[in-house]
Design a protein around this motif. Structure first.
Motif, PDB file in Angstrom:
ATOM      1  N   ILE A  93      -8.107 -21.664   3.816  1.00 40.29           N
ATOM      2  CA  ILE A  93      -7.524 -22.850   3.013  1.00 40.29           C
ATOM      3  C   ILE A  93      -6.463 -22.468   2.377  1.00 40.29           C
ATOM      4  O   ILE A  93      -6.246 -21.271   1.994  1.00 40.29           O
ATOM      5  CB  ILE A  93      -8.709 -23.141   1.919  1.00 40.29           C
ATOM      6  CG1 ILE A  93     -10.098 -23.775   2.551  1.00 40.29           C
ATOM      7  CG2 ILE A  93      -8.269 -24.109   0.896  1.00 40.29           C
ATOM      8  CD1 ILE A  93     -11.101 -23.897   1.745  1.00 40.29           C
ATOM      9  N   ASN A  94      -5.389 -23.435   2.260  1.00 42.00           N
ATOM     10  CA  ASN A  94      -4.226 -22.968   1.850  1.00 42.00           C
ATOM     11  C   ASN A  94      -3.790 -23.984   0.679  1.00 42.00           C
ATOM     12  O   ASN A  94      -2.980 -23.696  -0.170  1.00 42.00           O
ATOM     13  CB  ASN A  94      -3.088 -23.040   2.602  1.00 42.00           C
ATOM     14  CG  ASN A  94      -2.652 -24.246   3.487  1.00 42.00           C
ATOM     15  OD1 ASN A  94      -3.148 -25.184   3.075  1.00 42.00           O
ATOM     16  ND2 ASN A  94      -2.381 -23.819   4.849  1.00 42.00           N
ATOM     17  N   PHE A  95      -4.668 -25.036   0.447  1.00 37.43           N
ATOM     18  CA  PHE A  95      -4.430 -26.062  -0.633  1.00 37.43           C
ATOM     19  C   PHE A  95      -5.749 -26.917  -1.090  1.00 37.43           C
ATOM     20  O   PHE A  95      -6.001 -27.264   0.119  1.00 37.43           O
ATOM     21  CB  PHE A  95      -3.322 -26.970  -0.154  1.00 37.43           C
ATOM     22  CG  PHE A  95      -2.804 -27.946  -1.273  1.00 37.43           C
ATOM     23  CD1 PHE A  95      -3.004 -29.329  -1.337  1.00 37.43           C
ATOM     24  CD2 PHE A  95      -1.847 -27.300  -2.234  1.00 37.43           C
ATOM     25  CE1 PHE A  95      -2.437 -30.003  -2.346  1.00 37.43           C
ATOM     26  CE2 PHE A  95      -1.384 -28.256  -3.483  1.00 37.43           C
ATOM     27  CZ  PHE A  95      -1.936 -29.416  -3.356  1.00 37.43           C
ATOM     28  N   MET A  96      -5.861 -26.934  -2.103  1.00 31.63           N
ATOM     29  CA  MET A  96      -7.014 -27.817  -2.621  1.00 31.63           C
ATOM     30  C   MET A  96      -6.611 -28.609  -3.678  1.00 31.63           C
ATOM     31  O   MET A  96      -5.568 -28.399  -4.430  1.00 31.63           O
ATOM     32  CB  MET A  96      -7.996 -27.018  -3.255  1.00 31.63           C
ATOM     33  CG  MET A  96      -8.561 -25.441  -2.297  1.00 31.63           C
ATOM     34  SD  MET A  96      -9.709 -24.608  -2.965  1.00 31.63           S
ATOM     35  CE  MET A  96     -11.422 -25.612  -2.544  1.00 31.63           C
ATOM     36  N   SER A  97      -7.203 -29.905  -3.496  1.00 28.21           N
ATOM     37  CA  SER A  97      -6.732 -31.153  -4.454  1.00 28.21           C
ATOM     38  C   SER A  97      -7.761 -32.010  -4.880  1.00 28.21           C
ATOM     39  O   SER A  97      -8.999 -31.916  -3.957  1.00 28.21           O
ATOM     40  CB  SER A  97      -5.334 -31.404  -3.968  1.00 28.21           C
ATOM     41  OG  SER A  97      -5.833 -32.391  -2.791  1.00 28.21           O
ATOM     42  N   TRP A  98      -7.505 -32.749  -5.865  1.00 28.07           N
ATOM     43  CA  TRP A  98      -8.431 -33.961  -6.048  1.00 28.07           C
ATOM     44  C   TRP A  98      -7.569 -35.262  -6.091  1.00 28.07           C
ATOM     45  O   TRP A  98      -6.613 -35.254  -6.368  1.00 28.07           O
ATOM     46  CB  TRP A  98      -8.827 -33.666  -7.486  1.00 28.07           C
ATOM     47  CG  TRP A  98      -9.891 -32.724  -7.568  1.00 28.07           C
ATOM     48  CD1 TRP A  98      -9.700 -31.403  -8.078  1.00 28.07           C
ATOM     49  CD2 TRP A  98     -11.358 -32.785  -7.413  1.00 28.07           C
ATOM     50  NE1 TRP A  98     -10.897 -30.634  -8.111  1.00 28.07           N
ATOM     51  CE2 TRP A  98     -12.017 -31.315  -7.917  1.00 28.07           C
ATOM     52  CE3 TRP A  98     -12.263 -33.860  -7.126  1.00 28.07           C
ATOM     53  CZ2 TRP A  98     -13.413 -31.298  -7.492  1.00 28.07           C
ATOM     54  CZ3 TRP A  98     -13.658 -33.478  -7.021  1.00 28.07           C
ATOM     55  CH2 TRP A  98     -14.038 -32.411  -7.255  1.00 28.07           C
ATOM     56  N   TYR A  99      -8.280 -36.331  -5.620  1.00 31.85           N
ATOM     57  CA  TYR A  99      -8.025 -37.435  -5.393  1.00 31.85           C
ATOM     58  C   TYR A  99      -8.758 -38.619  -6.145  1.00 31.85           C
ATOM     59  O   TYR A  99      -9.963 -38.160  -6.469  1.00 31.85           O
ATOM     60  CB  TYR A  99      -7.788 -38.051  -3.881  1.00 31.85           C
ATOM     61  CG  TYR A  99      -6.407 -37.435  -3.357  1.00 31.85           C
ATOM     62  CD1 TYR A  99      -6.366 -36.292  -2.847  1.00 31.85           C
ATOM     63  CD2 TYR A  99      -5.339 -38.369  -2.807  1.00 31.85           C
ATOM     64  CE1 TYR A  99      -5.310 -35.567  -2.149  1.00 31.85           C
ATOM     65  CE2 TYR A  99      -4.197 -37.850  -2.135  1.00 31.85           C
ATOM     66  CZ  TYR A  99      -4.341 -36.365  -1.797  1.00 31.85           C
ATOM     67  OH  TYR A  99      -3.380 -36.065  -0.848  1.00 31.85           O
ATOM     68  N   ARG A 100      -8.357 -39.800  -6.266  1.00 33.66           N
ATOM     69  CA  ARG A 100      -9.224 -40.551  -6.814  1.00 33.66           C
ATOM     70  C   ARG A 100      -9.044 -42.050  -6.397  1.00 33.66           C
ATOM     71  O   ARG A 100      -7.945 -42.297  -5.891  1.00 33.66           O
ATOM     72  CB  ARG A 100      -9.480 -40.660  -8.347  1.00 33.66           C
ATOM     73  CG  ARG A 100      -7.952 -41.061  -9.037  1.00 33.66           C
ATOM     74  CD  ARG A 100      -8.339 -40.583 -10.501  1.00 33.66           C
ATOM     75  NE  ARG A 100      -7.019 -41.280 -11.094  1.00 33.66           N
ATOM     76  CZ  ARG A 100      -6.611 -41.279 -12.553  1.00 33.66           C
ATOM     77  NH1 ARG A 100      -7.608 -40.759 -13.271  1.00 33.66           N
ATOM     78  NH2 ARG A 100      -5.666 -41.665 -12.954  1.00 33.66           N
ATOM     79  N   GLN A 101     -10.091 -42.748  -6.400  1.00 37.24           N
ATOM     80  CA  GLN A 101      -9.837 -44.351  -5.721  1.00 37.24           C
ATOM     81  C   GLN A 101     -10.662 -45.270  -6.891  1.00 37.24           C
ATOM     82  O   GLN A 101     -11.784 -45.044  -6.497  1.00 37.24           O
ATOM     83  CB  GLN A 101     -10.160 -44.619  -4.327  1.00 37.24           C
ATOM     84  CG  GLN A 101      -9.802 -45.809  -3.823  1.00 37.24           C
ATOM     85  CD  GLN A 101      -9.959 -45.932  -2.195  1.00 37.24           C
ATOM     86  OE1 GLN A 101     -10.593 -45.041  -1.766  1.00 37.24           O
ATOM     87  NE2 GLN A 101      -9.289 -46.787  -1.773  1.00 37.24           N
ATOM     88  N   ALA A 102     -10.033 -45.948  -7.348  1.00 33.78           N
ATOM     89  CA  ALA A 102     -10.509 -46.798  -8.354  1.00 33.78           C
ATOM     90  C   ALA A 102     -10.519 -48.352  -7.413  1.00 33.78           C
ATOM     91  O   ALA A 102      -9.984 -48.522  -6.593  1.00 33.78           O
ATOM     92  CB  ALA A 102      -9.716 -47.320  -9.339  1.00 33.78           C
TER      93      ALA A 102
END
Length: 115
Positions: free
Chosen positions: A31-40
C-alpha cells in the motif's frame, strides 16, 4: 490483493463527531496511498482526504480543519476523525487503498448528520 473492512458510521447530530476506521488485510506492505471518499445521494463520489505511506496528508476544502486522516503504525488501518459535522457531510463514506498493482475499495459506511 487487499481486503478492506470499514466501520464507525452512524447517525450524529450537527456539531457532533464520528471516527471511521478501515482495516486492510492481505498485501498491506504494497500500500502506498490510503484515502476516504464519500458519495451523497444524487451526487458523484468525491475525495475527502488522503494520506501517503510517508504520512503526507491532503484534504478537500470542504473538510479542512474539521476532518483528520491518520493511520496506525503498521500502515494497515486508516482512520477518519470527523468533527464539527454538518448536514452536508451526510453520505456513504468509502475507504480507498492504492498499491503498485491496483486500487481497492471498501464496502462503504453510512454517515448521517441530522437533528
Amino acid at each position: 490483493q487487499v481486503q478492506l473492512v470499514e466501520s464507525g458510521g452512524g447517525l450524529v447530530q450537527p456539531g457532533g463527531s464520528l471516527r471511521l476506521s478501515c482495516a486492510a488485510s492481505g498485501s498491506t506492505s504494497l500500500i502506498n496511498f490510503m484515502s476516504w471518499y464519500r458519495q451523497a445521494p444524487g451526487k458523484e463520489r468525491e475525495s475527502v482526504a488522503g494520506i501517503t505511506r510517508g504520512s503526507t496528508t491532503t484534504y478537500a476544502d470542504s473538510v479542512k480543519g474539521r476532518f483528520t486522516i491518520s493511520t496506525d503504525n503498521a500502515k494497515s488501518t486508516v482512520y477518519l476523525q470527523m468533527n464539527s459535522l454538518k448536514p452536508e457531510d451526510t453520505a456513504v463514506y468509502y475507504c480507498n487503498v492504492q498499491t503498485l498493482w491496483g486500487v481497492y475499495w471498501g464496502q462503504g459506511t453510512q454517515v448521517t448528520v441530522s437533528s
